[in-house]
Design an enzyme around this catalytic site. Structure first.
Site, PDB file in Angstrom:
ATOM      1  N   ALA A   1      13.347   9.993  -0.997  1.00  0.00           N
ATOM      2  CA  ALA A   1      13.749   8.708  -0.436  1.00  0.00           C
ATOM      3  C   ALA A   1      13.092   7.639  -1.288  1.00  0.00           C
ATOM      4  CB  ALA A   1      13.265   8.604   1.003  1.00  0.00           C
TER       5      ALA A   1
ATOM      6  N   TYR B   1      -0.755  10.325  -0.714  1.00  0.00           N
ATOM      7  CA  TYR B   1      -1.251   9.411   0.327  1.00  0.00           C
ATOM      8  C   TYR B   1      -1.705  10.145   1.591  1.00  0.00           C
ATOM      9  CZ  TYR B   1       3.542   9.803   2.229  1.00  0.00           C
ATOM     10  OH  TYR B   1       4.731  10.282   2.699  1.00  0.00           O
ATOM     11  N   GLU B   2      -1.343  11.405   1.717  1.00  0.00           N
ATOM     12  CA  GLU B   2      -1.818  12.179   2.871  1.00  0.00           C
ATOM     13  C   GLU B   2      -3.273  12.604   2.690  1.00  0.00           C
ATOM     14  OE1 GLU B   2       1.277  15.101   4.470  1.00  0.00           O
ATOM     15  OE2 GLU B   2       2.165  14.541   2.552  1.00  0.00           O
TER      16      GLU B   2
ATOM     17  N   HIS C   1       2.170  14.735  -0.101  1.00  0.00           N
ATOM     18  CA  HIS C   1       2.005  13.527  -0.907  1.00  0.00           C
ATOM     19  C   HIS C   1       0.531  13.216  -1.118  1.00  0.00           C
ATOM     20  CE1 HIS C   1       5.812  13.270   1.327  1.00  0.00           C
ATOM     21  NE2 HIS C   1       6.285  12.584   0.307  1.00  0.00           N
TER      22      HIS C   1
ATOM     23  N   MET D   1       7.027   7.265  -3.547  1.00  0.00           N
ATOM     24  CA  MET D   1       5.638   7.750  -3.515  1.00  0.00           C
ATOM     25  C   MET D   1       5.525   9.243  -3.822  1.00  0.00           C
ATOM     26  SD  MET D   1       4.601   5.808   0.016  1.00  0.00           S
ATOM     27  CE  MET D   1       5.127   4.107   0.335  1.00  0.00           C
ATOM     28  N   SER D   2       6.518   9.783  -4.518  1.00  0.00           N
ATOM     29  CA  SER D   2       6.482  11.235  -4.787  1.00  0.00           C
ATOM     30  C   SER D   2       7.087  11.528  -6.155  1.00  0.00           C
ATOM     31  CB  SER D   2       7.258  11.973  -3.692  1.00  0.00           C
ATOM     32  OG  SER D   2       8.649  11.689  -3.778  1.00  0.00           O
TER      33      SER D   2
ATOM     34  N   SER E   1      12.160  13.152   2.372  1.00  0.00           N
ATOM     35  CA  SER E   1      12.160  12.597   3.740  1.00  0.00           C
ATOM     36  C   SER E   1      13.554  12.480   4.340  1.00  0.00           C
ATOM     37  CB  SER E   1      11.577  11.177   3.746  1.00  0.00           C
ATOM     38  OG  SER E   1      10.229  11.194   3.466  1.00  0.00           O
TER      39      SER E   1
ATOM     40  N   HIS F   1       9.016   3.260   8.017  1.00  0.00           N
ATOM     41  CA  HIS F   1       9.313   4.676   7.810  1.00  0.00           C
ATOM     42  C   HIS F   1      10.541   5.075   8.626  1.00  0.00           C
ATOM     43  CE1 HIS F   1       8.801   8.875   6.899  1.00  0.00           C
ATOM     44  NE2 HIS F   1       8.753   9.173   8.183  1.00  0.00           N
TER      45      HIS F   1
ATOM     46  N   ASN G   1      16.368   2.207   1.593  1.00  0.00           N
ATOM     47  CA  ASN G   1      16.127   0.812   1.996  1.00  0.00           C
ATOM     48  C   ASN G   1      16.110  -0.037   0.726  1.00  0.00           C
ATOM     49  OD1 ASN G   1      13.423   2.434   1.711  1.00  0.00           O
ATOM     50  ND2 ASN G   1      12.927   0.316   1.182  1.00  0.00           N
TER      51      ASN G   1
ATOM     52  N   HIS H   1       9.221  15.696   7.433  1.00  0.00           N
ATOM     53  CA  HIS H   1       8.997  16.732   6.414  1.00  0.00           C
ATOM     54  C   HIS H   1       8.643  18.004   7.171  1.00  0.00           C
ATOM     55  CE1 HIS H   1       8.868  14.564   2.492  1.00  0.00           C
ATOM     56  NE2 HIS H   1       8.723  13.532   3.294  1.00  0.00           N
TER      57      HIS H   1
HETATM   58  N1  HPA Z   1       8.784   2.010  -1.323  1.00  0.00           N
HETATM   59  C1  HPA Z   1       8.077   3.119  -1.574  1.00  0.00           C
HETATM   60  N2  HPA Z   1       8.453   4.325  -1.165  1.00  0.00           N
HETATM   61  C2  HPA Z   1       9.602   4.417  -0.482  1.00  0.00           C
HETATM   62  C3  HPA Z   1      10.397   3.294  -0.193  1.00  0.00           C
HETATM   63  C4  HPA Z   1       9.959   2.017  -0.643  1.00  0.00           C
HETATM   64  O1  HPA Z   1      10.597   0.980  -0.432  1.00  0.00           O
HETATM   65  N3  HPA Z   1      11.470   3.739   0.505  1.00  0.00           N
HETATM   66  C5  HPA Z   1      11.333   5.077   0.610  1.00  0.00           C
HETATM   67  N4  HPA Z   1      10.199   5.493   0.024  1.00  0.00           N
END
Ligand code: HPA
Length: 287
Positions: free
Chosen positions: A114, A86-87, A84, A218-219, A31, A254, A242, A62
């Site tokens: 990320a 989750y998609e 992903h 998440m990847s 990302s 996001h 973050n 993406h």
């Molecule tokens: N949690 C899960 N996935 C992420 C995060 C997070 O804080 N930041 C970027 N991808």
């Protein structure tokens, strides 16, 4: 058409499009981290939509294309954007592109992502090399019959295989050296993967810290498992976009993830341009 045949067809299509280029190094850009793709010279660009059976990314940030060419002088094949779980994609679809890279003959892959930073002291925007992972996706992409045709090299494609060094120690060493030459330090961490798409609760982050995780995302984990199944060496690099839930002062979004990635993607691009030829030298020395 079988899953394997779909992968073979996608790989044959890309092989044709890449012509004489035969990269041994693959790179997946996460990302907001796509800049390395712009640094490729003599680039062959193939949108995922043109590749037979290839899953399409639905996430902002993406872009969804293959970029093959020379990075830092080394032949590479880059996935700019990934799909992903989750998609709504199945484990088989999520790992389809990694299978295709394996069939193209890559021996090493750099997986970038990320991630939320769990470890105290992490700063937003810093990069961390993955030393290990914890799979909390709730599934494994290799569930089901073992497909022997994924034995792209002798020793690959085993039903049961070792994950002690899922993330290559020697590639991490190369990455640390290259980062140092670029003027920054590359910490080493443990990435925990959740299925998403909701970010974690603060209680989950506390639990994940107890489990030994320093990063959450998440990847990557499904791709690492499938890469190791094909005996592809893996380098994982997270961008701490973050602080994980409950650790920062602003709600997670996001937008923050994407904006942080954009802010530091040029730095990642320089690192990868420096690294790619060194990784190529290592893996080219092998059969
Ligand atoms: N949690 C899960 N996935 C992420 C995060 C997070 O804080 N930041 C970027 N991808």
């Amino acid at each position: 058409m079988s899953y394997f045949d779909q992968i073979a067809e996608a790989a044959a299509f890309l092989k044709f499009r890449m012509g004489s280029l035969a990269p041994r190094v693959g790179i997946v850009l996460g990302s907001g981290l796509g800049a390395a793709a712009e640094a490729v010279s003599g680039a062959v660009l193939v949108p995922y939509s043109e590749i037979p059976h290839f899953p399409q990314s639905t996430v902002a940030g993406h872009s969804g294309r293959i970029v093959a060419g020379l990075l830092g002088g080394a032949p590479v094949v880059i996935m700019q954007g990934r799909v992903h779980f989750y998609e709504g994609y199945s484990p088989a679809q999520v790992t389809f592109p990694m299978r295709v890279l394996g069939m193209l003959g890559i021996h090493a892959v750099v997986l970038t992502n990320a991630a939320g930073g769990i470890k105290e002291g992490y700063r937003v925007g810093q990069f961390v090399a993955l030393g290990d992972h914890v799979n909390m996706m709730g599934w494994n992409p290799l569930t089901g019959p073992n497909e022997p045709r994924f034995a792209v090299r002798p020793g690959a494609g085993q039903r049961f295989f070792d994950m002690t060094e899922a993330y290559s120690r020697r590639l991490r060493t190369l990455a640390r050296e290259a980062a140092s030459e670029e003027g920054f330090t590359l910490d080493e961490g443990v990435y925990l993967a959740t299925p998403g798409p909701s970010f974690e609760t603060p209680a989950e982050i506390c639990a994940f810290r107890v489990l030994g995780a320093t990063l959450v995302g998440m990847s990557t984990v499904p791709e690492t498992i499938v890469a190791r199944h094909m005996d592809i060496e893996v380098l994982g690099i997270s961008c701490v976009t973050n602080l994980a839930a409950g650790l920062g002062s602003v709600p997670l979004s996001h937008e923050e993830v994407y904006e942080t990635g954009r802010r530091v993607e040029a730095r990642l691009a320089s690192l990868l341009a420096r690294l790619a030829p060194r990784i190529a030298v290592l893996v080219d020395a092998e059969p």
